[in-house]
Design a protein around this motif. Structure first.
Motif, mmCIF file in Angstrom:
data_model
loop_
_atom_site.group_PDB
_atom_site.id
_atom_site.type_symbol
_atom_site.label_atom_id
_atom_site.label_comp_id
_atom_site.label_asym_id
_atom_site.label_seq_id
_atom_site.Cartn_x
_atom_site.Cartn_y
_atom_site.Cartn_z
ATOM 1 N N GLY A 1 1.259 3.106 10.005
ATOM 2 C CA GLY A 1 1.300 2.208 11.165
ATOM 3 C C GLY A 1 0.043 1.351 11.258
ATOM 4 O O GLY A 1 0.102 0.147 11.508
ATOM 5 N N GLY A 2 -1.106 1.971 11.038
ATOM 6 C CA GLY A 2 -2.371 1.230 11.084
ATOM 7 C C GLY A 2 -2.453 0.188 9.985
ATOM 8 O O GLY A 2 -2.877 -0.950 10.209
ATOM 9 N N LEU A 3 -2.031 0.564 8.786
ATOM 10 C CA LEU A 3 -2.017 -0.396 7.674
ATOM 11 C C LEU A 3 -1.126 -1.589 8.015
ATOM 12 O O LEU A 3 -1.495 -2.748 7.786
ATOM 13 C CB LEU A 3 -1.508 0.278 6.397
ATOM 14 N N THR B 1 -2.623 -4.180 10.209
ATOM 15 C CA THR B 1 -3.543 -5.135 9.583
ATOM 16 C C THR B 1 -2.797 -6.176 8.748
ATOM 17 O O THR B 1 -3.421 -7.043 8.149
ATOM 18 C CB THR B 1 -4.570 -4.433 8.662
ATOM 19 N N ASP C 1 -7.764 1.094 -3.703
ATOM 20 C CA ASP C 1 -7.699 1.049 -2.235
ATOM 21 C C ASP C 1 -6.278 0.922 -1.727
ATOM 22 O O ASP C 1 -6.050 0.867 -0.514
ATOM 23 C CB ASP C 1 -8.528 -0.125 -1.699
ATOM 24 N N ARG C 2 -5.293 0.851 -2.637
ATOM 25 C CA ARG C 2 -3.925 0.634 -2.179
ATOM 26 C C ARG C 2 -2.966 1.791 -2.531
ATOM 27 O O ARG C 2 -1.765 1.644 -2.399
ATOM 28 C CB ARG C 2 -3.401 -0.710 -2.703
ATOM 29 N N LEU D 1 -0.552 -5.346 6.215
ATOM 30 C CA LEU D 1 -0.139 -4.841 4.907
ATOM 31 C C LEU D 1 1.278 -4.259 4.997
ATOM 32 O O LEU D 1 1.827 -4.081 6.075
ATOM 33 C CB LEU D 1 -1.138 -3.799 4.411
ATOM 34 N N VAL E 1 -3.001 5.566 -1.077
ATOM 35 C CA VAL E 1 -3.704 6.478 -0.178
ATOM 36 C C VAL E 1 -2.955 7.809 -0.157
ATOM 37 O O VAL E 1 -1.815 7.879 0.287
ATOM 38 C CB VAL E 1 -3.764 5.905 1.261
ATOM 39 N N VAL F 1 0.860 -1.183 0.000
ATOM 40 C CA VAL F 1 0.000 0.000 0.000
ATOM 41 C C VAL F 1 0.896 1.233 0.000
ATOM 42 O O VAL F 1 1.814 1.331 0.811
ATOM 43 C CB VAL F 1 -0.920 0.050 1.241
ATOM 44 N N VAL G 1 -1.204 6.521 9.601
ATOM 45 C CA VAL G 1 -1.965 5.642 8.704
ATOM 46 C C VAL G 1 -1.098 4.450 8.286
ATOM 47 O O VAL G 1 -1.565 3.304 8.259
ATOM 48 C CB VAL G 1 -2.466 6.432 7.478
#
Lengths: 231, 310
Positions: free
Chosen positions: B68-70, B73, B51-52, B75, B54, B31, B66
């Protein structure tokens, strides 16, 4: 390892006491207590057996300060053994004054420094979206004082524009922001395209209704207003 | 090729865009996270993978959060901006949203230390590597040629760690083949010169008539202590000149660690720490002030290795 019987709300008092030694009052005054309880008891699709399940809901405690209510709820729901509370803040304990995801199963983020959880939550929501996982919710708990940090406003605007319907923010509003939020906190989210609800932060039914409000295609902000209790 | 060069003002950045865009087609975990910079170049990738890619807008704290959040999950985020906005502005997010969450990302910076000085101090980041050096676990690549970017990047994309890929418009004429660890380009007796990334050509020119070993590093973290120690032990003098295209002495502590039990001498050449220029111009103008131009490097090398030592 995992207990089958969950503990109930009144038993949180005893769990608090194991950490703080507090006799009666502090635990009930914890501003996050009812929000955490309602989320873990009735809203979040999580369990100790599924801490690595990619389809679990995510709860992110962004306001990591004062995590006793969080730890107590995690014990009540079987993520932690009660005995571990006795080691709170000791060297080698998994539990400190700020939570660490590396140390505690079920803790999704390490927090403490204010203003980090919301952008992490936006990233998790975007990651779930990119992987086609539409079901899990991402719930981020922030404080009204924490909203002073500009990083939150970057994330609030972005989540609104991207229409992240899987994202929910719970704002604990106990009036701790030094310069306040004229017009109310919910307005800061609404103007960015969020659905909002402001409820009594100690009213479990109202909190529950707010958290299960339909908000397809836009993120949800639940402002939990906490009145200062006189002791 | 000439046409391509005319179109592309920044060849390393172009390799970055092309490599990542192509890798996204076969690597579903990738991403790209941007803060407007280079967003146009990722439009084709974005159309294939909406979606990949951002683009968070001009929100660099959010960009790292963001990412870090990805990563949480599962990714693999690739995060890109000018080095000062990628490393310095959101530094606490790098420390906490990546490092302390125990997740990885690939950060790809451009502009450092002063690729285009007409923009002034705000777009310069000679301290980027030194700053990342305050955090454990980072891999830092400093390619010296556009052709070195792709293999370094491919390795970063398929891994899980925290990687900083530091791109520059200052490049050597030809690429080096081995990009991990330090590569020996020349053997000598008087000591060792370690050249990092884009300064290699200047170092090779400066050492043409000097009897020293020259090591090349396109990867400075992890620091190849074993290679440095071996090179020093094979020379007659434990003298090391460290030439880095960012803050002088950024890797000196690791030279010291590598030679901890060997009495040694270090001369650190790089961007001066005691100056903050209020000046525009070209990179060469700034190199001259910092002692990173050919004449200064040659003079330093000769002073250190050709004059008599005790």
């Amino acid at each position: 390892m995992v207990r089958t019987k969950e503990l109930d709300f009144p038993e949180l008092a005893g769990l608090f006491q194991r950490m703080t030694g507090d006799e009666k009052h502090t635990w009930a005054a914890a501003s996050t207590l009812h929000v955490l309880w309602v989320l873990y008891d009735r809203v979040l699709n999580v369990s100790p057996e599924r801490v690595d399940d990619p389809d679990r809901d995510r709860f992110l405690l962004s306001k990591g300060h004062g995590p006793m209510a969080f730890y107590a709820v995690l014990v009540a729901k079987g993520f932690l053994e009660p005995e571990v509370l006795d080691t709170w803040t000791e060297f080698g304990s998994p539990l400190g004054q700020h939570p660490d995801r590396v140390l505690v199963p079920g803790v999704e983020i390490s927090s403490g420094s204010l203003g980090h959880g919301l952008a992490l939550g936006v990233g998790i929501a975007l990651g779930l979206r990119a992987m086609g996982r539409a079901r899990p919710r991402v719930v981020v708990l922030v404080g009204d004082g924490e909203l002073d940090e500009g990083s939150n406003h970057e994330a609030i605007a972005l989540a609104g524009r991207l229409g992240l319907g899987q994202l929910t923010v719970a704002v604990i509003d106990n009036g701790s922001a030094t310069h306040g939020w004229p017009g109310g906190i919910a307005e800061r989210f609404a103007v960015e395209g969020w659905q909002t609800a402001t409820v009594d932060g100690r009213d479990d039914e109202a909190l529950h209704r707010a958290f299960i409000t339909e908000h397809a295609g836009r993120p949800l902000a639940v402002v939990a207003a906490i009145r200062q209790e006189t002791t | 090729m000439e046409q391509a060069m005319a179109r592309v003002a920044n060849p390393m950045r172009q390799v970055f865009v092309e490599t990542v865009s192509a890798a996204m087609d076969t690597h579903p975990r990738l991403v790209v996270v941007l803060a407007d910079i280079t967003a146009d170049a990722f439009t084709p990738a974005s159309e294939r993978h909406p979606d990949r890619v951002v683009n968070v807008g001009i929100r660099e704290q959010c960009m790292i959060g963001v990412a870090g959040g990805l990563a949480l999950t599962g990714l693999r985020p690739v995060v890109h901006s000018y080095a000062p906005f990628l490393i310095e502005r959101p530094f606490e997010q790098i420390k906490l949203d990546l490092g302390h969450q125990d997740v990885g990302a690939v950060l790809v910076g451009i502009g450092g230390p002063y690729d285009d000085p007409v923009w002034g101090r705000t777009h310069q980041a000679p301290g980027d590597v030194a700053l990342l050096d305050t955090l454990p676990g980072w891999t830092v690549h400093v390619p010296g040629h556009p052709a070195e970017v792709e293999p370094l990047l491919r390795s970063a994309l398929t891994g899980d760690g925290r990687v900083y890929l530091r791109l520059s418009t200052q490049t050597n004429t030809s690429p080096q083949p081995a990009l991990f660890g330090f590569r020996t380009l020349k053997h000598g007796r008087r000591g060792v010169v370690l050249a990092v990334g884009p300064v290699l050509e200047r170092v090779l020119h400066a050492t043409r008539h000097v009897d020293v070993t020259v090591l090349y590093a396109a990867t400075v973290r992890p620091f190849d202590e074993a290679a440095l120690r071996s090179a020093v032990l094979a020379a007659d003098h434990a003298d090391v000149a460290l030439v880095e295209p960012y803050l002088a002495g950024t890797s000196a502590h690791l030279v010291n660690a590598a030679l901890g039990h060997i009495p040694h001498r270090i001369r650190s050449i790089g961007v001066r720490r005691d100056l903050e220029l209020h000046a525009y111009g070209r990179p060469a103008d700034h190199d001259a002030v910092h002692g990173l131009d050919q004449a200064s490097i040659t003079a330093e090398i000769h002073t250190m290795f050709t004059q008599s030592t005790s």
